[in-house]
Design an enzyme around this catalytic site. Structure first.
Site, mmCIF file in Angstrom:
data_model
loop_
_atom_site.group_PDB
_atom_site.id
_atom_site.type_symbol
_atom_site.label_atom_id
_atom_site.label_comp_id
_atom_site.label_asym_id
_atom_site.label_seq_id
_atom_site.Cartn_x
_atom_site.Cartn_y
_atom_site.Cartn_z
ATOM 1 N N GLY A 27 0.557 -1.145 -0.048
ATOM 2 C CA GLY A 27 -0.231 -0.158 0.075
ATOM 3 C C GLY A 27 0.852 1.089 -0.023
ATOM 4 N N VAL B 61 18.016 8.170 -3.326
ATOM 5 C CA VAL B 61 18.470 9.098 -4.809
ATOM 6 C C VAL B 61 19.631 9.451 -4.145
ATOM 7 C CG1 VAL B 61 17.917 9.578 -7.073
ATOM 8 C CG2 VAL B 61 16.789 7.837 -6.291
ATOM 9 N N ARG C 25 0.808 -5.193 -5.522
ATOM 10 C CA ARG C 25 0.618 -6.198 -5.135
ATOM 11 C C ARG C 25 1.394 -6.739 -5.975
ATOM 12 N NH1 ARG C 25 -0.621 -4.755 0.018
ATOM 13 N NH2 ARG C 25 -2.125 -2.809 0.461
ATOM 14 N N SER C 26 2.851 -7.546 -6.239
ATOM 15 C CA SER C 26 3.212 -9.055 -7.521
ATOM 16 C C SER C 26 2.766 -10.467 -6.864
ATOM 17 C CB SER C 26 4.658 -8.736 -7.765
ATOM 18 O OG SER C 26 5.163 -9.469 -8.251
ATOM 19 N N ASP D 220 5.024 -5.190 5.794
ATOM 20 C CA ASP D 220 5.625 -6.655 5.910
ATOM 21 C C ASP D 220 5.728 -7.311 5.256
ATOM 22 O OD1 ASP D 220 3.498 -7.074 6.709
ATOM 23 O OD2 ASP D 220 3.405 -7.597 9.006
ATOM 24 N N GLY D 221 5.276 -7.781 4.680
ATOM 25 C CA GLY D 221 4.839 -8.409 3.162
ATOM 26 C C GLY D 221 5.968 -7.922 1.734
ATOM 27 N N THR E 59 4.024 2.201 5.298
ATOM 28 C CA THR E 59 2.617 2.323 5.645
ATOM 29 C C THR E 59 1.669 2.694 6.818
ATOM 30 O OG1 THR E 59 1.357 -0.506 6.489
ATOM 31 C CG2 THR E 59 3.815 -0.033 7.158
ATOM 32 N N ILE E 60 0.773 3.203 6.231
ATOM 33 C CA ILE E 60 0.202 4.161 7.120
ATOM 34 C C ILE E 60 -0.489 2.650 8.659
ATOM 35 C CG2 ILE E 60 -0.956 5.358 5.684
ATOM 36 C CD1 ILE E 60 -3.630 3.856 5.890
ATOM 37 N N ASP E 61 -0.337 2.458 8.448
ATOM 38 C CA ASP E 61 -0.709 1.058 9.490
ATOM 39 C C ASP E 61 0.006 1.353 10.533
ATOM 40 O OD1 ASP E 61 -2.964 0.492 7.454
ATOM 41 O OD2 ASP E 61 -1.634 -1.318 6.954
ATOM 42 N N ASP F 32 2.164 -1.374 11.523
ATOM 43 C CA ASP F 32 1.971 -2.214 11.954
ATOM 44 C C ASP F 32 3.845 -3.234 12.035
ATOM 45 O OD1 ASP F 32 1.740 -2.481 9.310
ATOM 46 O OD2 ASP F 32 0.124 -3.853 8.989
ATOM 47 N N ARG G 150 -17.659 15.308 13.035
ATOM 48 C CA ARG G 150 -18.223 16.209 14.637
ATOM 49 C C ARG G 150 -18.924 17.225 14.345
ATOM 50 N NH1 ARG G 150 -16.655 16.078 20.027
ATOM 51 N NH2 ARG G 150 -15.621 14.508 19.705
ATOM 52 N N ARG H 103 -26.082 13.883 15.848
ATOM 53 C CA ARG H 103 -26.487 13.010 15.821
ATOM 54 C C ARG H 103 -25.483 11.919 16.863
ATOM 55 N NH1 ARG H 103 -27.082 14.335 9.602
ATOM 56 N NH2 ARG H 103 -28.793 14.678 9.652
ATOM 57 N N ARG I 120 -5.346 -1.912 9.014
ATOM 58 C CA ARG I 120 -5.768 -3.636 8.277
ATOM 59 C C ARG I 120 -6.618 -4.646 10.433
ATOM 60 N NH1 ARG I 120 -1.368 -5.322 4.205
ATOM 61 N NH2 ARG I 120 -2.586 -6.697 2.935
ATOM 62 N N GLU J 111 -11.021 -1.165 11.136
ATOM 63 C CA GLU J 111 -11.256 -1.938 10.681
ATOM 64 C C GLU J 111 -11.161 -3.043 10.401
ATOM 65 O OE1 GLU J 111 -9.263 -1.611 6.293
ATOM 66 O OE2 GLU J 111 -7.238 -1.483 6.922
HETATM 67 P P1 ATP Z 1 0.932 -2.543 3.669
HETATM 68 O O1 ATP Z 1 0.840 -3.768 4.939
HETATM 69 O O2 ATP Z 1 1.131 -1.546 3.433
HETATM 70 O O3 ATP Z 1 0.306 -3.048 2.302
HETATM 71 P P2 ATP Z 1 2.521 -5.177 2.731
HETATM 72 O O4 ATP Z 1 4.086 -4.899 2.304
HETATM 73 O O5 ATP Z 1 2.740 -5.781 3.227
HETATM 74 O O6 ATP Z 1 2.556 -3.295 3.011
HETATM 75 P P3 ATP Z 1 2.051 -7.038 0.800
HETATM 76 O O7 ATP Z 1 0.715 -7.211 -0.087
HETATM 77 O O8 ATP Z 1 2.110 -7.952 1.954
HETATM 78 O O9 ATP Z 1 1.759 -5.029 1.364
HETATM 79 O O10 ATP Z 1 3.275 -7.417 0.509
HETATM 80 C C1 ATP Z 1 3.255 -6.667 -1.036
HETATM 81 C C2 ATP Z 1 3.947 -7.346 -1.349
HETATM 82 O O11 ATP Z 1 5.818 -7.747 -1.233
HETATM 83 C C3 ATP Z 1 3.154 -8.837 -2.656
HETATM 84 O O12 ATP Z 1 2.145 -8.407 -3.534
HETATM 85 C C4 ATP Z 1 4.698 -9.626 -2.981
HETATM 86 O O13 ATP Z 1 5.144 -9.020 -4.303
HETATM 87 C C5 ATP Z 1 5.992 -9.211 -1.110
HETATM 88 N N1 ATP Z 1 5.674 -10.451 -0.482
HETATM 89 C C6 ATP Z 1 4.274 -10.610 0.133
HETATM 90 N N2 ATP Z 1 4.785 -11.590 0.825
HETATM 91 C C7 ATP Z 1 6.317 -12.323 0.678
HETATM 92 C C8 ATP Z 1 6.095 -13.856 0.723
HETATM 93 N N3 ATP Z 1 6.083 -14.179 1.972
HETATM 94 N N4 ATP Z 1 7.519 -13.388 -0.105
HETATM 95 C C9 ATP Z 1 7.780 -13.184 -0.966
HETATM 96 N N5 ATP Z 1 7.235 -11.885 -1.751
HETATM 97 C C10 ATP Z 1 6.196 -11.464 -0.366
#
Ligand code: ATP
Length: 321
Positions: free
Chosen positions: A11, A24, A72-73, A103-104, A125-127, A129, A154, A162, A171, A223
């Site tokens: 995100g 950079v 998100r790949s 963390d993803g 990340t805004i969360d 977390d 408000r 209200r 998240r 949420e």
């Molecule tokens: P946010 O929580 O702000 O959305 P995030 O980095 O946690 O950010 P994710 O969608 O969880 O967002 O992860 C981003 C990308 O990281 C995924 O689309 C994927 O390409 C890669 N990724 C996530 N988990 C894994 C994993 N276990 N192994 C390899 N790549 C990963």
């Protein structure tokens, strides 16, 4: 290290651009070639790169979103996708990657590091977390945006006696909801980390304050609580007699000009990340601890646990009545 790349993933968050700029500029000032990777790990797989210089990051410190775009790949999370990304890095002579995301994204960075491409993660990340960090880039801007939106709600809630039930992002985490709830004087704050009962934590609290002549109410719901905002507003109206409206703030929370804190921290973290790569140190996450910028092993960082500040929750509970 002669060539590095920088990408934004997951995100988007306000302040990501300030971090890209710092990466950079630090690289350029130290004679390192730097590629901007377009659309996160997808760009790393497909070689979607732009060679960046000092001027490619002019006029972005103040902009929300990310000039590198994010994604998100799904492919990158597969073995084949990972191999393709490594091949592309080798073709371009990329010896290190700065990954700005949640963390993803750090899991991806850890996997790349394990396969020989040193990566450094920056928490964007805004969360808020990410366990190893007190603070993540974008969190402060998001919190201020929520505060502004709730202040506006408000005004209208007050004018019509209200109750305004407001769902905020985060998240699975309640940091945004808790702090915004305190800043906006919410009567009740529902967060996933603290078990709640609607009757006790919302209805009875509202009834108690009604007896002190309070006529308008703000209820903040994270949420991650999986509470249907619309249904909650209806339940409140039925049980308290106060006309209630639900507002899901949604993606407006993610945009906008980054605050001073987000710009300054993003700049410090971007600079720090490149300095780590210059020392041939990979597989690290840059983190904010109190006012310091520090770093952790990614593996260790991903296994850390973060707890919500229960004292803060109790303060909110006692004061917002
Ligand atoms: P946010 O929580 O702000 O959305 P995030 O980095 O946690 O950010 P994710 O969608 O969880 O967002 O992860 C981003 C990308 O990281 C995924 O689309 C994927 O390409 C890669 N990724 C996530 N988990 C894994 C994993 N276990 N192994 C390899 N790549 C990963």
């Amino acid at each position: 290290m002669k060539t590095i790349a920088v990408l934004t993933s997951g995100g988007d968050a306000p302040g990501m651009n300030a971090a890209v700029r710092a990466v950079v500029r630090t690289a350029c000032e130290n004679g390192i070639k730097v590629y901007g990777v377009i659309r996160g790990y997808n760009g790393l797989i497909n070689g979607d790169f732009i060679e960046m210089d000092l001027r490619s990051v002019s006029d972005i410190i103040n902009r929300g979103g990310t000039i590198l775009y994010s994604a998100r790949s799904v492919e990158f999370a597969t073995e084949e996708g990972m191999r393709k990304a490594i091949r592309t890095c080798q073709e371009y002579g990329i010896e290190g990657v700065v990954v700005i995301g949640g963390d993803g994204s750090f899991r991806g960075a850890r996997d790349l590091s394990e396969r020989g491409i040193p990566c450094v993660g920056i928490p964007g990340t805004i969360d808020n977390d990410i366990a190893c960090c007190d603070y993540t880039i974008g969190y402060d801007t998001c919190l201020n945006t929520i505060m502004e939106m709730v202040d506006r709600l408000r005004d209208t809630a007050e004018s019509h006696d209200r109750c305004s039930v407001i769902e905020v992002m985060g998240r699975r985490a309640g940091y945004l909801a808790l702090n915004a709830g305190i800043a906006c004087g919410a009567t009740s704050i529902l967060i996933p980390e603290v078990p709640f009962d609607i009757q006790k934590h919302v209805i009875e609290r509202m009834k108690k304050t009604q007896r002190t002549d309070k006529k308008h109410f703000i209820i903040i719901v994270a949420e991650g609580c999986d509470v249907d905002c619309e249904a909650l507003a209806k339940e409140i109206q039925a049980k308290t007699g106060v006309e209630s409206r639900c507002t899901v703030l949604g993606h407006v929370q993610r945009g906008g000009y980054p605050t001073v804190r987000d710009r300054v921290m993003a700049t410090r973290m971007g600079n720090y990340a490149v300095k780590l790569l210059m020392k041939d140190t990979g597989n690290r996450v840059v983190a904010a601890q109190k006012e310091d910028v520090v770093d952790y092993d990614i593996f260790e960082a991903l296994n850390m646990k973060k707890n919500i500040d229960l004292d803060l929750y109790n303060v909110a509970h006692e004061v917002s009545i």
